[in-house]
Design a protein around this motif. Sequence first.
Motif, PDB file in Angstrom:
ATOM      1  N   ALA A 104       9.477   2.662  -1.447  1.00  0.00           N
ATOM      2  CA  ALA A 104       9.931   1.412  -2.081  1.00  0.00           C
ATOM      3  C   ALA A 104       8.768   0.605  -2.667  1.00  0.00           C
ATOM      4  N   ASP A 105       7.746   1.282  -3.171  1.00  0.00           N
ATOM      5  CA  ASP A 105       6.565   0.635  -3.765  1.00  0.00           C
ATOM      6  C   ASP A 105       5.975  -0.429  -2.826  1.00  0.00           C
ATOM      7  N   THR A 106       6.051  -0.183  -1.506  1.00  0.00           N
ATOM      8  CA  THR A 106       5.636  -1.221  -0.560  1.00  0.00           C
ATOM      9  C   THR A 106       4.764  -0.667   0.562  1.00  0.00           C
ATOM     10  N   THR A 141      16.655  11.369 -15.687  1.00  0.00           N
ATOM     11  CA  THR A 141      15.928  10.424 -16.554  1.00  0.00           C
ATOM     12  C   THR A 141      14.493  10.860 -16.798  1.00  0.00           C
ATOM     13  N   LYS A 142      13.745  11.167 -15.729  1.00  0.00           N
ATOM     14  CA  LYS A 142      12.358  11.626 -15.886  1.00  0.00           C
ATOM     15  C   LYS A 142      11.923  12.343 -14.616  1.00  0.00           C
ATOM     16  N   ILE A 143      10.925  13.187 -14.782  1.00  0.00           N
ATOM     17  CA  ILE A 143      10.333  13.880 -13.634  1.00  0.00           C
ATOM     18  C   ILE A 143       8.817  13.803 -13.775  1.00  0.00           C
ATOM     19  N   ARG A 184      -5.546   0.427 -12.131  1.00  0.00           N
ATOM     20  CA  ARG A 184      -5.624   1.795 -11.593  1.00  0.00           C
ATOM     21  C   ARG A 184      -4.525   1.957 -10.558  1.00  0.00           C
ATOM     22  N   TYR A 185      -3.778   3.051 -10.652  1.00  0.00           N
ATOM     23  CA  TYR A 185      -2.758   3.257  -9.623  1.00  0.00           C
ATOM     24  C   TYR A 185      -2.369   4.724  -9.469  1.00  0.00           C
ATOM     25  N   ASP A 186      -1.603   4.994  -8.433  1.00  0.00           N
ATOM     26  CA  ASP A 186      -1.036   6.317  -8.123  1.00  0.00           C
ATOM     27  C   ASP A 186      -2.085   7.433  -8.097  1.00  0.00           C
ATOM     28  N   PRO A 187      -3.109   7.323  -7.215  1.00  0.00           N
ATOM     29  CA  PRO A 187      -4.154   8.345  -7.143  1.00  0.00           C
ATOM     30  C   PRO A 187      -3.672   9.661  -6.530  1.00  0.00           C
ATOM     31  N   PHE A 229      -6.255   5.092  -1.745  1.00  0.00           N
ATOM     32  CA  PHE A 229      -5.011   4.356  -1.519  1.00  0.00           C
ATOM     33  C   PHE A 229      -4.742   3.379  -2.656  1.00  0.00           C
ATOM     34  N   ARG A 230      -3.498   3.367  -3.072  1.00  0.00           N
ATOM     35  CA  ARG A 230      -3.077   2.353  -4.037  1.00  0.00           C
ATOM     36  C   ARG A 230      -2.744   1.086  -3.270  1.00  0.00           C
ATOM     37  N   CYS A 231      -3.568   0.052  -3.462  1.00  0.00           N
ATOM     38  CA  CYS A 231      -3.290  -1.242  -2.842  1.00  0.00           C
ATOM     39  C   CYS A 231      -3.072  -2.239  -3.961  1.00  0.00           C
ATOM     40  N   ASP A 259       9.552  -3.883  -2.565  1.00  0.00           N
ATOM     41  CA  ASP A 259       9.330  -4.523  -3.859  1.00  0.00           C
ATOM     42  C   ASP A 259      10.095  -3.814  -4.979  1.00  0.00           C
ATOM     43  N   VAL A 260      10.170  -2.487  -4.893  1.00  0.00           N
ATOM     44  CA  VAL A 260      11.027  -1.720  -5.814  1.00  0.00           C
ATOM     45  C   VAL A 260      11.930  -0.847  -4.938  1.00  0.00           C
ATOM     46  N   PRO A 261      13.190  -1.194  -4.810  1.00  0.00           N
ATOM     47  CA  PRO A 261      14.056  -0.475  -3.877  1.00  0.00           C
ATOM     48  C   PRO A 261      14.329   0.965  -4.291  1.00  0.00           C
ATOM     49  N   ASN A 262      14.646   1.803  -3.302  1.00  0.00           N
ATOM     50  CA  ASN A 262      15.125   3.167  -3.555  1.00  0.00           C
ATOM     51  C   ASN A 262      14.089   4.055  -4.246  1.00  0.00           C
ATOM     52  N   VAL A 263      12.883   4.071  -3.661  1.00  0.00           N
ATOM     53  CA  VAL A 263      11.823   4.918  -4.207  1.00  0.00           C
ATOM     54  C   VAL A 263      11.177   5.720  -3.080  1.00  0.00           C
ATOM     55  N   VAL A 264      11.172   7.043  -3.196  1.00  0.00           N
ATOM     56  CA  VAL A 264      10.226   7.879  -2.441  1.00  0.00           C
ATOM     57  C   VAL A 264       9.369   8.589  -3.486  1.00  0.00           C
ATOM     58  N   PHE A 265       8.042   8.499  -3.323  1.00  0.00           N
ATOM     59  CA  PHE A 265       7.116   8.901  -4.381  1.00  0.00           C
ATOM     60  C   PHE A 265       5.963   9.682  -3.734  1.00  0.00           C
ATOM     61  N   PRO A 266       6.032  11.032  -3.713  1.00  0.00           N
ATOM     62  CA  PRO A 266       5.019  11.841  -3.022  1.00  0.00           C
ATOM     63  C   PRO A 266       3.740  11.971  -3.846  1.00  0.00           C
ATOM     64  N   VAL A 275      16.244   5.209  -9.480  1.00  0.00           N
ATOM     65  CA  VAL A 275      16.135   5.715  -8.103  1.00  0.00           C
ATOM     66  C   VAL A 275      15.220   6.940  -8.145  1.00  0.00           C
ATOM     67  N   TYR A 276      14.178   6.929  -7.291  1.00  0.00           N
ATOM     68  CA  TYR A 276      13.183   8.017  -7.239  1.00  0.00           C
ATOM     69  C   TYR A 276      13.428   8.903  -6.027  1.00  0.00           C
ATOM     70  N   ARG A 277      13.618  10.207  -6.278  1.00  0.00           N
ATOM     71  CA  ARG A 277      13.781  11.171  -5.187  1.00  0.00           C
ATOM     72  C   ARG A 277      12.718  12.262  -5.309  1.00  0.00           C
ATOM     73  N   ILE A 337       0.878  -1.186   0.000  1.00  0.00           N
ATOM     74  CA  ILE A 337       0.000   0.000   0.000  1.00  0.00           C
ATOM     75  C   ILE A 337       0.907   1.226   0.000  1.00  0.00           C
ATOM     76  N   PHE A 338       0.887   1.991  -1.074  1.00  0.00           N
ATOM     77  CA  PHE A 338       1.883   3.066  -1.250  1.00  0.00           C
ATOM     78  C   PHE A 338       1.310   4.095  -2.207  1.00  0.00           C
ATOM     79  N   ASN A 339       2.058   5.105  -2.609  1.00  0.00           N
ATOM     80  CA  ASN A 339       1.652   6.111  -3.603  1.00  0.00           C
ATOM     81  C   ASN A 339       0.165   6.462  -3.471  1.00  0.00           C
ATOM     82  N   SER A 340      -0.213   7.035  -2.343  1.00  0.00           N
ATOM     83  CA  SER A 340      -1.619   7.245  -1.997  1.00  0.00           C
ATOM     84  C   SER A 340      -1.871   8.696  -1.611  1.00  0.00           C
TER      85      SER A 340
HETATM   86  C1  BMA Z   1       6.590   4.559 -11.692  1.00  0.00           C
HETATM   87  C2  BMA Z   1       5.171   4.313 -11.228  1.00  0.00           C
HETATM   88  C3  BMA Z   1       5.089   4.388  -9.723  1.00  0.00           C
HETATM   89  C4  BMA Z   1       6.187   3.633  -9.035  1.00  0.00           C
HETATM   90  C5  BMA Z   1       7.537   3.952  -9.643  1.00  0.00           C
HETATM   91  C6  BMA Z   1       8.672   3.151  -9.049  1.00  0.00           C
HETATM   92  O1  BMA Z   1       6.714   4.338 -13.073  1.00  0.00           O
HETATM   93  O2  BMA Z   1       4.772   3.034 -11.663  1.00  0.00           O
HETATM   94  O3  BMA Z   1       3.863   3.825  -9.344  1.00  0.00           O
HETATM   95  O4  BMA Z   1       6.224   3.994  -7.674  1.00  0.00           O
HETATM   96  O5  BMA Z   1       7.491   3.714 -11.027  1.00  0.00           O
HETATM   97  O6  BMA Z   1       8.503   1.784  -9.309  1.00  0.00           O
END
Ligand code: BMA
Length: 328
Positions: free
Chosen positions: A305-307, A213-215, A104-107, A61-63, A279-286, A243-245, A45-48
């Motif tokens: 970390a997508d978790t 890489t992307k924003i 459906r994800y990342d609401p 919530f993204r579950c 599940d996906v290391p090194n991610v902070v995703f506001p 890596v997501y910052r 449960i993350f990115n919510s």
């Molecule tokens: C992005 C999205 C997010 C995810 C991120 C890291 O492309 O899919 O939902 O948190 O990748 O895996």
Amino acid sequence: MAKIIGQSLKNIPWQDKPEGYNMPIWRYNQNPIIQRNAIPTSNSIFNSAVVPFGDGYAGVFRCDSKCVSMDIFAGFSKDGINWEINHEPIVFEGDTEVTKREYRYDPRVCFIEDRYYITWCNGYHGPTIGIAYTFDFKTFHQLENAFLPYNRNGVLFPRKINGKYAMLSRPSDTGHTPFGDIFFSQSPDLEYWGHHRHVMSTFKDDASAWQSTKIGPGPVPIETDEGWLLIYHGVINTCNGFVYRMGAALLDINEPWKVIKRSKAYVLAPYELYECVGDVPNVVFPCATLTDADTGRIAIYYGCADTVTGLAFTTVDDMLKYIKENAF
Ligand code: BMA
């Protein structure tokens, strides 16, 4: 002193900045606030996103399930920290061509005028931006997808700008998108989107490599007396993957595609174990903030970390000072 233009929120979740801490955003010391298995079917449960609702809070919530199927669920909280998340995903009313679920994800959730709008990454022959509204977080009415595929990270502004609804988004591809800039779009009715404007791009050189890489836009932009405060995610591709910052910028109040200042240093990065391992290391995703206009306090909700889901704090002054000190 910078000012948040908005409502007061006396019961905003809050902890003071730790003594001697020198970054603009500090974490809740009981993180993560939502564990991966907070509902019986969830793998993560993350990115919510959360908003003030009644005398407490509501959220979407993204579950991801134990089949690793991605869907969005409503939830409620008295204090913004302890959440009760529904065990069944949101059911949308609307045109069945649009409500038909692929994934459906990342609401994100945004209160505009008289109702709560939800935007999310909606599978429709590829990822695009789904939009729906609710008054009560029980019944949800889905509108047309905002764009043709492929697009992700649709984030509404909390009011009309120059008489039009406004949205940030990140055009993408069908996969994990090795590119991506932030764009601004306008709509008279939340159905037809146009007048697209480029807001900002990645940095291809060493000056700010964490966002090379992307924003993509994160929470609903925060209105301040100096411009829109945008918190976003920035990605670098490394030998071990993305890596997501978190980054921050200040956008012009009437023409938000114009960047006033942007920090070349990140504002939060995966440092803690629950951000670095999952599940996906090194991610902070506001994906959301709560704000209190009286004190300038900001609470940030972010996927780790997508978790799991984390909570962090800052103030409008901390953010604007840091953006200015670290601007290009
Ligand atoms: C992005 C999205 C997010 C995810 C991120 C890291 O492309 O899919 O939902 O948190 O990748 O895996």
